[in-house]
Design a protein around this motif. Structure first.
Motif, PDB file in Angstrom:
ATOM      1  N   GLY A 242       5.659 -23.833   2.738  1.00  0.00           N
ATOM      2  CA  GLY A 242       5.659 -22.367   2.721  1.00  0.00           C
ATOM      3  C   GLY A 242       4.268 -21.772   2.784  1.00  0.00           C
ATOM      4  O   GLY A 242       4.089 -20.595   2.516  1.00  0.00           O
ATOM      5  N   PHE A 243       3.271 -22.596   3.136  1.00  0.00           N
ATOM      6  CA  PHE A 243       1.855 -22.195   3.159  1.00  0.00           C
ATOM      7  C   PHE A 243       1.473 -21.498   1.861  1.00  0.00           C
ATOM      8  O   PHE A 243       0.722 -20.535   1.834  1.00  0.00           O
ATOM      9  N   MET A 244       2.014 -22.026   0.738  1.00  0.00           N
ATOM     10  CA  MET A 244       1.781 -21.384  -0.557  1.00  0.00           C
ATOM     11  C   MET A 244       0.392 -21.627  -1.131  1.00  0.00           C
ATOM     12  O   MET A 244      -0.063 -20.862  -1.967  1.00  0.00           O
ATOM     13  N   GLN A 245      -0.279 -22.712  -0.731  1.00  0.00           N
ATOM     14  CA  GLN A 245      -1.640 -22.995  -1.201  1.00  0.00           C
ATOM     15  C   GLN A 245      -1.744 -22.796  -2.719  1.00  0.00           C
ATOM     16  O   GLN A 245      -2.541 -21.983  -3.194  1.00  0.00           O
ATOM     17  N   PRO A 246      -0.989 -23.565  -3.489  1.00  0.00           N
ATOM     18  CA  PRO A 246      -0.885 -23.305  -4.926  1.00  0.00           C
ATOM     19  C   PRO A 246      -2.042 -23.835  -5.765  1.00  0.00           C
ATOM     20  O   PRO A 246      -2.030 -23.710  -6.980  1.00  0.00           O
ATOM     21  N   TRP A 247      -3.036 -24.416  -5.147  1.00  0.00           N
ATOM     22  CA  TRP A 247      -4.093 -25.115  -5.874  1.00  0.00           C
ATOM     23  C   TRP A 247      -5.229 -24.221  -6.327  1.00  0.00           C
ATOM     24  O   TRP A 247      -5.513 -23.182  -5.749  1.00  0.00           O
ATOM     25  N   ASN A 248      -5.870 -24.659  -7.390  1.00  0.00           N
ATOM     26  CA  ASN A 248      -7.174 -24.176  -7.826  1.00  0.00           C
ATOM     27  C   ASN A 248      -7.985 -25.403  -8.202  1.00  0.00           C
ATOM     28  O   ASN A 248      -7.414 -26.452  -8.524  1.00  0.00           O
TER      29      ASN A 248
ATOM     30  N   SER B 263      12.059 -27.227  -6.669  1.00  0.00           N
ATOM     31  CA  SER B 263      11.027 -26.483  -7.395  1.00  0.00           C
ATOM     32  C   SER B 263       9.704 -27.228  -7.514  1.00  0.00           C
ATOM     33  O   SER B 263       8.705 -26.652  -7.929  1.00  0.00           O
ATOM     34  N   ARG B 264       9.669 -28.496  -7.140  1.00  0.00           N
ATOM     35  CA  ARG B 264       8.437 -29.291  -7.250  1.00  0.00           C
ATOM     36  C   ARG B 264       7.554 -29.217  -6.002  1.00  0.00           C
ATOM     37  O   ARG B 264       6.476 -29.808  -5.972  1.00  0.00           O
ATOM     38  N   MET B 265       7.973 -28.498  -4.990  1.00  0.00           N
ATOM     39  CA  MET B 265       7.218 -28.487  -3.738  1.00  0.00           C
ATOM     40  C   MET B 265       5.803 -27.939  -3.904  1.00  0.00           C
ATOM     41  O   MET B 265       4.903 -28.325  -3.172  1.00  0.00           O
ATOM     42  N   ASP B 266       5.585 -27.057  -4.888  1.00  0.00           N
ATOM     43  CA  ASP B 266       4.221 -26.576  -5.112  1.00  0.00           C
ATOM     44  C   ASP B 266       3.340 -27.704  -5.649  1.00  0.00           C
ATOM     45  O   ASP B 266       2.207 -27.881  -5.211  1.00  0.00           O
ATOM     46  N   SER B 267       3.884 -28.512  -6.561  1.00  0.00           N
ATOM     47  CA  SER B 267       3.120 -29.659  -7.081  1.00  0.00           C
ATOM     48  C   SER B 267       2.851 -30.671  -5.978  1.00  0.00           C
ATOM     49  O   SER B 267       1.745 -31.211  -5.868  1.00  0.00           O
ATOM     50  N   TYR B 268       3.863 -30.947  -5.177  1.00  0.00           N
ATOM     51  CA  TYR B 268       3.690 -31.908  -4.081  1.00  0.00           C
ATOM     52  C   TYR B 268       2.641 -31.405  -3.090  1.00  0.00           C
ATOM     53  O   TYR B 268       1.841 -32.190  -2.568  1.00  0.00           O
ATOM     54  N   SER B 269       2.640 -30.106  -2.830  1.00  0.00           N
ATOM     55  CA  SER B 269       1.638 -29.538  -1.924  1.00  0.00           C
ATOM     56  C   SER B 269       0.236 -29.708  -2.506  1.00  0.00           C
ATOM     57  O   SER B 269      -0.718 -30.016  -1.771  1.00  0.00           O
TER      58      SER B 269
ATOM     59  N   GLY C 147       5.090 -15.886  -5.736  1.00  0.00           N
ATOM     60  CA  GLY C 147       6.258 -15.200  -6.266  1.00  0.00           C
ATOM     61  C   GLY C 147       7.367 -16.170  -6.651  1.00  0.00           C
ATOM     62  O   GLY C 147       7.188 -17.385  -6.651  1.00  0.00           O
ATOM     63  N   GLU C 148       8.506 -15.597  -6.967  1.00  0.00           N
ATOM     64  CA  GLU C 148       9.620 -16.391  -7.474  1.00  0.00           C
ATOM     65  C   GLU C 148      10.338 -17.176  -6.385  1.00  0.00           C
ATOM     66  O   GLU C 148      10.732 -18.317  -6.573  1.00  0.00           O
ATOM     67  N   VAL C 149      10.515 -16.562  -5.217  1.00  0.00           N
ATOM     68  CA  VAL C 149      11.207 -17.228  -4.110  1.00  0.00           C
ATOM     69  C   VAL C 149      10.178 -17.567  -3.043  1.00  0.00           C
ATOM     70  O   VAL C 149       9.511 -16.685  -2.507  1.00  0.00           O
ATOM     71  N   VAL C 150      10.037 -18.866  -2.767  1.00  0.00           N
ATOM     72  CA  VAL C 150       9.021 -19.339  -1.833  1.00  0.00           C
ATOM     73  C   VAL C 150       9.700 -20.133  -0.728  1.00  0.00           C
ATOM     74  O   VAL C 150      10.543 -20.999  -0.999  1.00  0.00           O
ATOM     75  N   LEU C 151       9.320 -19.839   0.510  1.00  0.00           N
ATOM     76  CA  LEU C 151       9.847 -20.587   1.645  1.00  0.00           C
ATOM     77  C   LEU C 151       9.624 -22.079   1.427  1.00  0.00           C
ATOM     78  O   LEU C 151       8.506 -22.512   1.162  1.00  0.00           O
ATOM     79  N   GLY C 152      10.699 -22.865   1.476  1.00  0.00           N
ATOM     80  CA  GLY C 152      10.595 -24.306   1.313  1.00  0.00           C
ATOM     81  C   GLY C 152      10.717 -24.788  -0.114  1.00  0.00           C
ATOM     82  O   GLY C 152      10.890 -25.971  -0.365  1.00  0.00           O
ATOM     83  N   ARG C 153      10.619 -23.856  -1.079  1.00  0.00           N
ATOM     84  CA  ARG C 153      10.762 -24.228  -2.481  1.00  0.00           C
ATOM     85  C   ARG C 153      12.084 -23.713  -3.049  1.00  0.00           C
ATOM     86  O   ARG C 153      12.343 -23.820  -4.240  1.00  0.00           O
TER      87      ARG C 153
END
Length: 196
Positions: free
Chosen positions: A29-35, A106-112, A96-102
């Motif tokens: 979802g091109f969320m780029q969840p990292w810091n 719900s772990r897709m942000d961690s995997y990304s 946000g709460e609803v993310v494309l691909g997540r």
């Protein structure tokens, strides 16, 4: 790399290239969840080491016999010897709460975020820089040491620095902890357990 770091500083431009490589990783979802928290301060690294030491003492007791002795023989001192520590975090609320691909995993942000870590690691190897991934800590202790908010997930503490040599094989394989599994035992055809 866990104990063979040289005291030589890693230049800012090199750290910048490693972080840029990490930031260009693919993410669902091109969320780029990292810091990335880049840590050089001795007092902060010492607090992180204390969190590790507490968990490591617990980990030793989880092994027995020869395995416990082998574990004790591993030099897990990168937090203190590497000139740079990088804490990689994941912000589950970035998009946000609803993310494309997540929507259904719900772990897709961690995997990304793990993709970003691999990009950083590959870039470090190309720069001749060693990396060690420390995962032996209670997340709450590391969050306290680094001031990380409760809602943020810590995915990795990376020890980063120059080394006298880069291993051709994973360090744990070189030191006899475990060997690489044969690929043909890990590949199935069409369904779980199906022969190739």
């Amino acid at each position: 790399m866990r104990s063979e770091f040289l005291p030589d500083p890693v230049p800012e431009d090199v750290i910048g290239r490693l972080l840029a490589a990490a930031h260009h990783a693919p993410s669902v979802g091109f969320m780029q969840p990292w810091n990335f928290i880049v840590v050089r301060d001795e007092a902060v690294r010492s607090a992180v080491w204390e969190a590790f030491a507490k968990a490591n003492a617990e980990a030793v007791e989880m092994f027995s016999g020869e395995r416990q002795q082998a574990y004790r023989a591993l030099k897990l001192e990168g937090i203190r010897t590497a000139p740079v520590g990088i804490c990689v975090t994941c912000d589950p609320d970035r998009c946000g709460e609803v993310v494309l691909g997540r929507t259904h995993n719900s772990r897709m942000d961690s995997y990304s975020t793990v993709c970003a870590i691999q990009n950083l690691w590959l870039a470090a190897r190309a720069e001749g820089v060693g990396v060690g991934w420390v995962s032996i800590f209670h997340e709450r202790d590391l969050k306290r040491a680094l001031g990380v908010p409760e809602r943020i997930e810590i995915v990795a503490w990376l020890c980063v620095g120059y080394v006298d040599r880069l291993y051709e094989e994973p360090e744990l394989a070189v030191k006899g902890w475990r060997q690489r599994l044969p690929l043909d035992e890990l590949v199935f055809a069409d369904r779980w357990g199906g022969g190739v």
